[in-house]
Design a protein around this motif. Structure first.
Motif, PDB file in Angstrom:
ATOM      1  N   PRO A  98     -31.079 -26.875  29.529  1.00 20.35           N
ATOM      2  CA  PRO A  98     -31.776 -25.909  28.677  1.00 20.35           C
ATOM      3  C   PRO A  98     -30.835 -24.870  28.075  1.00 20.35           C
ATOM      4  O   PRO A  98     -30.994 -24.479  26.913  1.00 20.35           O
ATOM      5  CB  PRO A  98     -32.789 -25.263  29.634  1.00 20.35           C
ATOM      6  N   LEU A  99     -29.848 -24.425  28.834  1.00 19.29           N
ATOM      7  CA  LEU A  99     -28.878 -23.455  28.320  1.00 19.29           C
ATOM      8  C   LEU A  99     -28.077 -24.063  27.179  1.00 19.29           C
ATOM      9  O   LEU A  99     -27.843 -23.416  26.147  1.00 19.29           O
ATOM     10  CB  LEU A  99     -27.921 -23.004  29.429  1.00 19.29           C
ATOM     11  N   LEU A 100     -27.679 -25.323  27.358  1.00 19.11           N
ATOM     12  CA  LEU A 100     -26.912 -26.006  26.311  1.00 19.11           C
ATOM     13  C   LEU A 100     -27.752 -26.217  25.056  1.00 19.11           C
ATOM     14  O   LEU A 100     -27.258 -26.078  23.933  1.00 19.11           O
ATOM     15  CB  LEU A 100     -26.403 -27.345  26.848  1.00 19.11           C
ATOM     16  N   HIS A 101     -29.034 -26.543  25.228  1.00 23.45           N
ATOM     17  CA  HIS A 101     -29.908 -26.719  24.073  1.00 23.45           C
ATOM     18  C   HIS A 101     -30.102 -25.415  23.302  1.00 23.45           C
ATOM     19  O   HIS A 101     -30.101 -25.398  22.069  1.00 23.45           O
ATOM     20  CB  HIS A 101     -31.271 -27.259  24.524  1.00 23.45           C
ATOM     21  N   VAL A 102     -30.255 -24.330  24.040  1.00 23.26           N
ATOM     22  CA  VAL A 102     -30.462 -23.031  23.392  1.00 23.26           C
ATOM     23  C   VAL A 102     -29.221 -22.606  22.612  1.00 23.26           C
ATOM     24  O   VAL A 102     -29.317 -22.163  21.454  1.00 23.26           O
ATOM     25  CB  VAL A 102     -30.839 -21.976  24.465  1.00 23.26           C
ATOM     26  N   ALA A 144     -22.980 -29.207  21.027  1.00 25.25           N
ATOM     27  CA  ALA A 144     -22.925 -28.366  22.226  1.00 25.25           C
ATOM     28  C   ALA A 144     -21.514 -27.827  22.455  1.00 25.25           C
ATOM     29  O   ALA A 144     -21.337 -26.650  22.815  1.00 25.25           O
ATOM     30  CB  ALA A 144     -23.393 -29.163  23.443  1.00 25.25           C
ATOM     31  N   LEU A 145     -20.497 -28.658  22.240  1.00 23.25           N
ATOM     32  CA  LEU A 145     -19.119 -28.188  22.404  1.00 23.25           C
ATOM     33  C   LEU A 145     -18.781 -27.112  21.376  1.00 23.25           C
ATOM     34  O   LEU A 145     -18.112 -26.110  21.696  1.00 23.25           O
ATOM     35  CB  LEU A 145     -18.149 -29.367  22.278  1.00 23.25           C
ATOM     36  N   TYR A 146     -19.250 -27.317  20.154  1.00 25.77           N
ATOM     37  CA  TYR A 146     -19.050 -26.305  19.109  1.00 25.77           C
ATOM     38  C   TYR A 146     -19.759 -25.006  19.487  1.00 25.77           C
ATOM     39  O   TYR A 146     -19.216 -23.908  19.309  1.00 25.77           O
ATOM     40  CB  TYR A 146     -19.574 -26.841  17.778  1.00 25.77           C
ATOM     41  N   ALA A 147     -20.965 -25.134  20.036  1.00 26.88           N
ATOM     42  CA  ALA A 147     -21.728 -23.947  20.428  1.00 26.88           C
ATOM     43  C   ALA A 147     -21.031 -23.201  21.559  1.00 26.88           C
ATOM     44  O   ALA A 147     -20.980 -21.957  21.560  1.00 26.88           O
ATOM     45  CB  ALA A 147     -23.136 -24.358  20.863  1.00 26.88           C
ATOM     46  N   LEU A 148     -20.470 -23.928  22.523  1.00 27.85           N
ATOM     47  CA  LEU A 148     -19.740 -23.272  23.613  1.00 27.85           C
ATOM     48  C   LEU A 148     -18.525 -22.530  23.077  1.00 27.85           C
ATOM     49  O   LEU A 148     -18.231 -21.395  23.493  1.00 27.85           O
ATOM     50  CB  LEU A 148     -19.315 -24.308  24.659  1.00 27.85           C
ATOM     51  N   THR A 162     -21.606 -18.907  31.960  1.00 27.27           N
ATOM     52  CA  THR A 162     -22.294 -19.475  33.118  1.00 27.27           C
ATOM     53  C   THR A 162     -22.118 -20.982  33.158  1.00 27.27           C
ATOM     54  O   THR A 162     -21.833 -21.565  34.214  1.00 27.27           O
ATOM     55  CB  THR A 162     -23.785 -19.114  33.075  1.00 27.27           C
ATOM     56  N   ILE A 163     -22.299 -21.639  32.023  1.00 29.08           N
ATOM     57  CA  ILE A 163     -22.138 -23.096  31.954  1.00 29.08           C
ATOM     58  C   ILE A 163     -20.729 -23.498  32.361  1.00 29.08           C
ATOM     59  O   ILE A 163     -20.538 -24.393  33.196  1.00 29.08           O
ATOM     60  CB  ILE A 163     -22.460 -23.601  30.528  1.00 29.08           C
ATOM     61  N   VAL A 164     -19.737 -22.851  31.777  1.00 30.29           N
ATOM     62  CA  VAL A 164     -18.342 -23.186  32.077  1.00 30.29           C
ATOM     63  C   VAL A 164     -18.038 -22.932  33.553  1.00 30.29           C
ATOM     64  O   VAL A 164     -17.389 -23.756  34.219  1.00 30.29           O
ATOM     65  CB  VAL A 164     -17.391 -22.370  31.185  1.00 30.29           C
ATOM     66  N   GLY A 165     -18.514 -21.811  34.085  1.00 34.30           N
ATOM     67  CA  GLY A 165     -18.259 -21.493  35.490  1.00 34.30           C
ATOM     68  C   GLY A 165     -18.883 -22.487  36.444  1.00 34.30           C
ATOM     69  O   GLY A 165     -18.249 -22.910  37.428  1.00 34.30           O
ATOM     70  N   VAL A 166     -20.120 -22.885  36.165  1.00 35.47           N
ATOM     71  CA  VAL A 166     -20.812 -23.840  37.047  1.00 35.47           C
ATOM     72  C   VAL A 166     -20.141 -25.209  36.987  1.00 35.47           C
ATOM     73  O   VAL A 166     -19.912 -25.848  38.024  1.00 35.47           O
ATOM     74  CB  VAL A 166     -22.301 -23.939  36.671  1.00 35.47           C
TER      75      VAL A 166
END
Length: 561
Positions: A360-364, A313-317, A336-340
């Motif tokens: 779900p966003l992290l999984h995608v 997940a960190l690599y994906a971000l 969006t993930i980082v902002g939230v």
């Protein structure tokens, strides 16, 4: 060719289209039914306690809505901090199950069992929809291969197994968020004309689901403010006007419907999100339930949420943010993930489940980055299987072992309800489920437990010195019992007393109740706990036979002090 020659047969492709459509329908139906079956299995095998809100912000108010009494309403419901929309779902379910049991002449015991399990089964259905929506979102954005990987991550998530079928508002919020994202107007939000035409009805459906997610948890608006800003930025002219107009009227309609529900529940016009903001932010009452370091979500929240998927997940971000284009769906989701997470980190009170809608966003994103790796298919399959297999013992321990005693003790009291009429819980507040969770098996029993009401309507200087009831007890158990437990006092001595082993480990409670009680049940709860008060087994003490039903119980206890 002569006129008598037979007409050519229709092309095989045209003739087989209905068969292919039926096959696709069958495949999709089989997958979804399999997801439902798996999540129902998930629901019935979760035997542990996580957070009180699972019961006291859903099941207990729902029980009261359905049957008028029996449920424990906490201070939030008395001060209009919560919307009735979420428990209303379970209240309707309770009425439906009760009506069905009555028609079928089901016994009271069986009806109680059906009512107890029904909310979990409904949440299992929601969880299956969340799995499906997560896979659909990935498939819509990046193709079926990424969709399948995303589905594997969703099903293989230890957190999803541990929390997905629990009756938290966060759990349903996560599902609704995933559903909204799966039909979100990505073609408009990314200015990509190569994508299939987005139907206006789908846009409205996405907006309605987004508004519903905000009703369930007002903080969910952070997700839609970010994604909505990207959508407006990447469109122009008529589409921009349409997006803003649709979001405005649909959001207003959903919130008005919710206001009507709350008006019917509270008997007056109220706006729970505003009340929630007033109590928890303006008056800082959320700090009363715990304060965390600013880095909590980075050092604990995301690792607990993602477990073995964290490195991916960190690599994906990183990969998604490196794109740097607002038109990229991956960049939008990652931003969006980082902002939230950054915004939540500014709030003193933090819990892992507050981040659940981001899963779900992290999984995608993780599925997309995993698919893009240059590894061979065989290597990818092995790595994916390895990550999921490592999650299995985590899911098993958290769902079936850690903190199961506080669930088992209620099951024990329900199973032996014919043997007692009153019970007390000398535990930290809300350590166990309550009457609603047992489907009414304990509705007629006299039960009490220590509370932890926050310092409402107190001046700041008074609030700083406030100590709730449960903390008063643990500060000096003997003095608390002497002052508040007994005939004519706040609590009467009950026939059953439930405590954590840590409270009575040395003398089995004799210093507290002078031998009037004897241990009659013990259940394993934890191997460890970050709260010293909750360590060890859960122990039930029964009033001794020679004292049962006799008035001098309080007299003997008072003389002991």
């Amino acid at each position: 060719m002569s006129s008598s020659s037979p007409s050519p047969s229709p092309p095989p492709r045209s003739r087989s289209r209905p068969a292919r459509q039926l096959a696709v329908f069958s495949i999709h139906s089989t997958i979804f039914l399999s997801l439902i079956s798996l999540r129902i299995l998930n629901a019935v095998t979760v035997r542990t306690f996580f957070q009180p809100d699972e019961y006291f912000q859903a099941i207990e108010p729902a029980w009261n809505l359905a049957f008028g009494n029996g449920g424990w309403l906490t201070w939030e419901w008395r001060h209009s901090l919560r919307s009735a929309a979420h428990p209303l779902l379970f209240a309707g379910l309770y009425r439906a199950v009760s009506f069905t049991c009555t028609v079928l002449h089901v016994s009271e015991a069986q009806q109680a069992e059906a009512l107890a399990i029904a909310p979990r089964v409904l949440q299992a259905l929601f969880a299956a929809m969340g799995d499906w929506a997560t896979a659909r979102l990935a498939g819509v954005l990046w193709g079926s291969d990424v969709g399948w990987i995303s589905l594997c991550l969703s099903l293989g998530s230890a957190w999803g197994w541990f929390c997905g079928t629990r009756t938290f508002a966060n759990s349903l919020e996560t599902v609704v968020t995933a559903l909204a994202l799966s039909v979100w107007p990505w073609r408009w939000a990314t200015a990509d004309r190569s994508r299939p035409r987005q139907q206006r009805s789908e846009v409205r459906f996405a907006m309605g689901l987004a508004a519903l997610a905000c009703v369930l948890r007002p903080t969910n608006i952070l997700v839609w403010l970010a994604l909505g800003a990207f959508a407006v930025w990447n469109t122009n002219g008529r589409r921009r006007v349409i997006l803003v107009a649709e979001a405005s009227w649909i959001g207003a309609a959903v919130f008005m419907a919710n206001a009507l529900i709350d008006k019917a529940y509270y008997g007056e016009w109220t706006f729970p999100p505003l009340t929630f903001l007033k109590f928890n932010v303006v008056h800082s009452l959320s700090i009363f339930y715990g304060r965390n370091d600013w880095h909590y979500y980075l050092s604990q929240g995301l690792p607990l949420l993602l477990t073995t998927f964290l490195p991916l997940a960190l690599y994906a971000l990183y990969c998604s943010l490196a794109i740097g284009r607002t038109s990229s769906p991956a960049f939008q989701l990652a931003s969006t993930i980082v902002g939230v997470v950054a915004t939540y980190s500014l709030i003193a009170h933090k819990e892992v489940r507050f981040l659940y809608p981001l899963l779900p966003l992290l999984h995608v994103l993780s599925a997309k980055s995993f698919q893009d790796l240059s590894w061979s298919t065989k290597t990818k399959n092995r790595v994916l299987a390895g990550m999921i297999l490592l999650n299995l013992p985590v899911a098993y321990y958290t769902s079936m072992v850690h903190q199961r005693g506080v669930i088992d003790v209620m099951q024990h009291l329900g199973a032996t309800s014919s043997e007692w009429n009153s019970a007390g819980f000398l535990m930290p507040c809300h350590s166990t489920p309550w009457k609603g969770a047992l489907g009414g098996a304990l509705d007629k029993k006299d039960m009490w437990a220590l509370t932890c009401e926050p310092p409402i309507d107190m001046e700041p200087e008074v609030r700083a010195a406030y100590v709730d009831e449960a903390d008063q007890f643990y500060a000096d158990p003997k003095a608390f019992v002497q002052k508040f437990v007994g005939d004519g006092k706040r609590y009467k001595w009950p026939e059953r007393l439930a405590v954590f082993e840590a409270l009575v480990k040395e003398d089995a409670g004799k210093s507290l109740w002078g031998g009037l009680y004897e241990e009659c049940w013990r259940g394993f709860n934890t191997h460890w706990h970050d709260d010293d008060r909750r360590r060890g087994d859960v122990v039930v003490f029964c009033l001794r036979d020679e004292m049962d039903g006799k008035e001098p119980v309080e007299m003997v206890v008072s003389e002991m002090f």
